[in-house]
Design a protein around this motif. Structure first.
Motif, PDB file in Angstrom:
ATOM      1  N   ILE A  91      20.226 -34.179   5.203  1.00  0.00           N
ATOM      2  CA  ILE A  91      18.922 -34.727   4.806  1.00  0.00           C
ATOM      3  C   ILE A  91      18.890 -34.765   3.287  1.00  0.00           C
ATOM      4  CG2 ILE A  91      16.416 -34.359   4.811  1.00  0.00           C
ATOM      5  CD1 ILE A  91      16.801 -32.851   7.469  1.00  0.00           C
ATOM      6  N   GLN A  93      16.370 -35.213  -0.079  1.00  0.00           N
ATOM      7  CA  GLN A  93      14.971 -35.138  -0.505  1.00  0.00           C
ATOM      8  C   GLN A  93      14.880 -35.412  -1.998  1.00  0.00           C
ATOM      9  OE1 GLN A  93      13.853 -31.100   0.661  1.00  0.00           O
ATOM     10  NE2 GLN A  93      12.791 -31.941   2.425  1.00  0.00           N
ATOM     11  N   GLU A 103      11.858 -37.871   1.912  1.00  0.00           N
ATOM     12  CA  GLU A 103      13.108 -37.455   2.533  1.00  0.00           C
ATOM     13  C   GLU A 103      13.619 -38.514   3.487  1.00  0.00           C
ATOM     14  OE1 GLU A 103      12.424 -33.741   4.507  1.00  0.00           O
ATOM     15  OE2 GLU A 103      11.460 -34.663   6.217  1.00  0.00           O
ATOM     16  N   ILE A 105      16.905 -38.876   6.542  1.00  0.00           N
ATOM     17  CA  ILE A 105      18.055 -38.314   7.244  1.00  0.00           C
ATOM     18  C   ILE A 105      19.219 -39.257   6.974  1.00  0.00           C
ATOM     19  CG2 ILE A 105      19.050 -37.715   9.475  1.00  0.00           C
ATOM     20  CD1 ILE A 105      16.137 -37.237  10.452  1.00  0.00           C
TER      21      ILE A 105
END
Length: 166
Positions: A91, A93, A103, A105
């Motif tokens: 992930i 951010q 954020e 994925i």
């Protein structure tokens, strides 16, 4: 409803409800939509449209990350499922210009073979490079698995190699 809109909704249904692509070839499924003025695409066409949609979303993510002016934080995790698949999640951010946490994925994939620190470093570097953020990482968060120690040591070598070849 146009055929294009219907096809997109159909593929989203297949993906979001975890259906096999072959559901579109089931007689009962086709009967369900027989009164609509659209054609039901075949399984191969549905799969091709899903792959195209995936490529488009992937490019949107890359474009979004290119626009970020600051650095990124990465969260990494690896775990083994009850059926012995090793999953690897990454992930990313960042804080946007309005000071809001954002954020995405980047990946949730299955690791083949053992997940050594060297293999993790190579996989991580490839994914971060694919998204254009390899040299824009400010911090990484992981659990305390020892393979991450080796991963970060190896990542330094990988980064040095990528810098020299850029």
């Amino acid at each position: 409803m146009t055929q294009t809109v219907f096809d997109k909704l159909l593929v989203e249904f297949i993906i979001l409800t975890d259906q096999p692509f072959t559901i579109v070839e089931e007689t009962a499924f086709r009967k369900l939509f027989s009164t609509l003025p659209v054609q039901i695409i075949g399984a191969d066409a549905a799969k091709n449209k899903a792959n195209k949609m995936y490529g488009e979303k992937l490019q949107q993510m890359k474009d979004r990350l290119k626009k970020v002016e600051g650095k990124f934080s990465i969260i990494l995790d690896i775990w083994t499922s009850v059926n012995q698949y090793a999953f690897h999640g990454i992930i990313v951010q960042w804080i946007d210009k309005d000071w809001e946490l954002q954020e995405l994925i980047l990946t949730l994939d299955i690791l083949e073979g053992s997940h050594t620190g060297v293999k993790l470093a190579q996989t991580l570097a490839n994914i971060l490079d694919e998204f254009g953020i390899l040299h824009r990482i400010a911090a990484m968060t992981t659990d305390n698995a020892s393979n991450y120690d080796t991963c970060f040591e190896e990542l330094n070598f990988v980064l040095a190699g990528k810098v020299q070849h850029s």
